[in-house]
Design an enzyme around this catalytic site. Sequence first.
Site, mmCIF file in Angstrom:
data_model
loop_
_atom_site.group_PDB
_atom_site.id
_atom_site.type_symbol
_atom_site.label_atom_id
_atom_site.label_comp_id
_atom_site.label_asym_id
_atom_site.label_seq_id
_atom_site.Cartn_x
_atom_site.Cartn_y
_atom_site.Cartn_z
ATOM 1 N N HIS A 95 0.926 -1.199 0.026
ATOM 2 C CA HIS A 95 -0.027 0.074 0.034
ATOM 3 C C HIS A 95 0.853 1.467 -0.067
ATOM 4 O O HIS A 95 1.804 1.394 0.520
ATOM 5 C CB HIS A 95 -1.053 0.094 1.209
ATOM 6 C CG HIS A 95 -2.370 -0.628 1.095
ATOM 7 N ND1 HIS A 95 -2.905 -0.605 0.226
ATOM 8 C CD2 HIS A 95 -2.673 -1.950 1.836
ATOM 9 C CE1 HIS A 95 -4.132 -1.606 0.340
ATOM 10 N NE2 HIS A 95 -4.016 -2.281 1.295
ATOM 11 N N CYS B 29 -0.007 1.776 -5.762
ATOM 12 C CA CYS B 29 -1.126 2.476 -6.460
ATOM 13 C C CYS B 29 -0.693 3.932 -6.615
ATOM 14 O O CYS B 29 0.229 4.374 -5.713
ATOM 15 C CB CYS B 29 -2.438 2.550 -5.631
ATOM 16 S SG CYS B 29 -3.129 0.929 -5.355
ATOM 17 N N ARG C 133 -0.753 2.347 -11.390
ATOM 18 C CA ARG C 133 0.172 1.804 -10.545
ATOM 19 C C ARG C 133 1.595 2.521 -10.873
ATOM 20 O O ARG C 133 1.643 2.805 -11.981
ATOM 21 C CB ARG C 133 0.360 0.230 -10.945
ATOM 22 C CG ARG C 133 -0.870 -0.534 -10.595
ATOM 23 C CD ARG C 133 -1.279 -0.847 -9.131
ATOM 24 N NE ARG C 133 -2.219 -1.573 -8.950
ATOM 25 C CZ ARG C 133 -3.573 -1.108 -8.851
ATOM 26 N NH1 ARG C 133 -3.806 0.148 -8.817
ATOM 27 N NH2 ARG C 133 -4.654 -2.008 -8.575
#
Length: 151
Positions: free
Chosen positions: A50, A119, A128
């Site tokens: 993340h 991301c 991405r």
Amino acid sequence: IPKLDVVVPIAEGVSSKKVLDRGMVGHYAEDPLKTAMPEAKSGNFGLAGHRNTHGEPFRYINKLEPGDPIVVETQDEYFVYKMASILPVTPPSNTTVLDPVPRQSGFTGPGRYITLTTCTPEFTSKYRMIVWGKMVEERPRSKGKPDALVN
């Protein structure tokens, strides 16, 4: 990732619920996106993490520069990669970034690579960001920490 002061566990799989949302980085370990393990003599060790929330382990990977070390520590060994290139924006459908020799990485033949995926832009999952590295050292833990973790 020493430059970013990031130390995070790596788990098998990239499930949001089981891995990423628990603050870990996930290894692309399942078909069709199965990638190599670090000890493989050739291949690409693909990781997802993340960028925001859940520990945000890959929040600042955009600040990595060529030559910056990325270190993977296992029970028996250290694997040291040097950051090689970055793809700032690509669609999530671009899974070629995980190929054994990723096309857009600048690598031209088989080798021992690492791919970090997250991301972008921040707080969205629209695209991405990809960071690639090339292995420069494989060191048994019995020989102590690699220079990348000492200096």
